[in-house]
Scaffold this active site. Structure first.
Site, short mmCIF file in Angstrom:
data_model
loop_
_atom_site.label_atom_id
_atom_site.label_comp_id
_atom_site.label_asym_id
_atom_site.label_seq_id
_atom_site.Cartn_x
_atom_site.Cartn_y
_atom_site.Cartn_z
N ASP A 1 -3.15 10.98 10.79
CA ASP A 1 -2.95 9.86 9.88
C ASP A 1 -2.54 8.67 10.76
O ASP A 1 -2.22 8.85 11.94
CB ASP A 1 -1.85 10.21 8.88
N ASP B 1 -0.65 5.26 9.47
CA ASP B 1 0.61 4.63 9.09
C ASP B 1 1.74 5.66 9.03
O ASP B 1 1.63 6.68 8.35
CB ASP B 1 0.47 3.95 7.73
N GLU C 1 5.15 1.45 7.57
CA GLU C 1 5.52 1.49 6.15
C GLU C 1 6.59 0.47 5.78
O GLU C 1 6.51 -0.12 4.69
CB GLU C 1 5.95 2.90 5.75
N SER D 1 -7.20 8.08 7.79
CA SER D 1 -6.17 7.23 7.20
C SER D 1 -6.67 6.60 5.91
O SER D 1 -7.82 6.19 5.80
CB SER D 1 -5.80 6.12 8.19
N SER D 2 -5.75 6.48 4.95
CA SER D 2 -6.09 5.81 3.69
C SER D 2 -6.27 4.31 3.87
O SER D 2 -6.77 3.64 2.97
CB SER D 2 -4.99 6.06 2.65
N ARG E 1 -10.73 0.18 7.11
CA ARG E 1 -11.24 0.30 8.46
C ARG E 1 -10.82 -0.90 9.33
O ARG E 1 -10.49 -0.74 10.50
CB ARG E 1 -12.76 0.46 8.46
N ASP F 1 2.69 12.17 7.73
CA ASP F 1 4.08 11.80 7.46
C ASP F 1 4.40 11.69 5.98
O ASP F 1 5.54 11.38 5.63
CB ASP F 1 4.41 10.46 8.13
#
Length: 224
Positions: free
Chosen positions: A11, A13, A20, A112-113, A116, A170
């Site tokens: 992931d 972030d 975050e 990752s959410s 791009r 995380d």
């Protein structure tokens, strides 16, 4: 390589950088502009999930008239601007871990959410742009975390079976997505990612120098 695992899916972030808190401050200001007050603990439940899910939940809660696509577009622009303006540093220990993984022949991917363009910006600023063979962003899969889509796609792009991979996450939603994909998950307990319940991860760490992590990733298989 003698280890049973061949790929590691990261992931971004909260795993590669402490982003975050930056997103929290940006979104809290945005929520207030829209007329909604969200606590830090409440916001933590949105970490790792799709923007569509977060904004639909908040729209329903506060009765905002704005269209979901409008809210998402505004957040996208604000997040990119915040990342562009911030001084970005990698989480302690993650860059040496990535170098060691590559030296040992591991194949690496980002799952990752984030958008791009944000992933590319972060990797460039962290000097990690050349470390990953594959990058899958949240906009490239039909269902966001906690659905398994993003991790299954990352493994596919590496040409690996999910059982050959390890995920580092995380967030509670990210861990759930890894488990749903049938991939062993390392939960990185990052205090800047809020009160995340990572109890369902196969291994939990608070430091990338944790011996248990290195034993998992670099332990040779016993002779038979």
């Amino acid at each position: 390589m003698t280890n049973r695992y061949r790929g590691v899916l990261f992931d971004m972030d909260g795993v590669l950088l402490h982003s975050e808190p930056l997103y929290w401050e940006m979104n809290r200001a945005f929520f207030r502009e829209l007329g909604g007050e969200v606590t830090y603990d409440e916001y933590g439940a949105f970490i790792g999930i799709s923007a569509t899910t977060m904004w639909q939940t908040l729209k329903d809660r506060f009765g905002w008239a704005h269209a979901i696509d409008e809210l998402k577009a505004s957040e996208r622009d604000r997040k990119h601007a915040a990342l562009s303006a911030a001084s970005l540093e990698p989480v302690a220990g993650v860059a040496p871990l990535i170098r060691k993984l590559r030296a040992q022949g591991y194949r690496l991917a980002i799952a990752s959410s984030s958008l791009r363009r944000n992933i590319d910006l972060v990797l460039e600023r962290l000097c990690l742009a050349d470390a990953f063979e594959a990058i899958v962003s949240g906009e490239e899969v039909q269902h966001g975390k906690p659905a398994p889509d993003i991790f299954l796609e990352a493994a596919r792009r590496l040409g690996l079976d999910p059982a050959e991979c390890v995920v580092i996450e995380d967030s509670r939603n990210g861990v759930a997505a890894a488990r749903a994909a049938g991939i062993l998950c390392v939960g990185f307990q990052n205090p800047t990612s809020g009160p995340q319940d990572l109890s369902s991860a196969d291994l939990r760490i608070t430091d990338y120098h944790d011996p248990s992590l290195h034993q998992l990733l670099f332990r040779p298989e016993p002779d038979v």
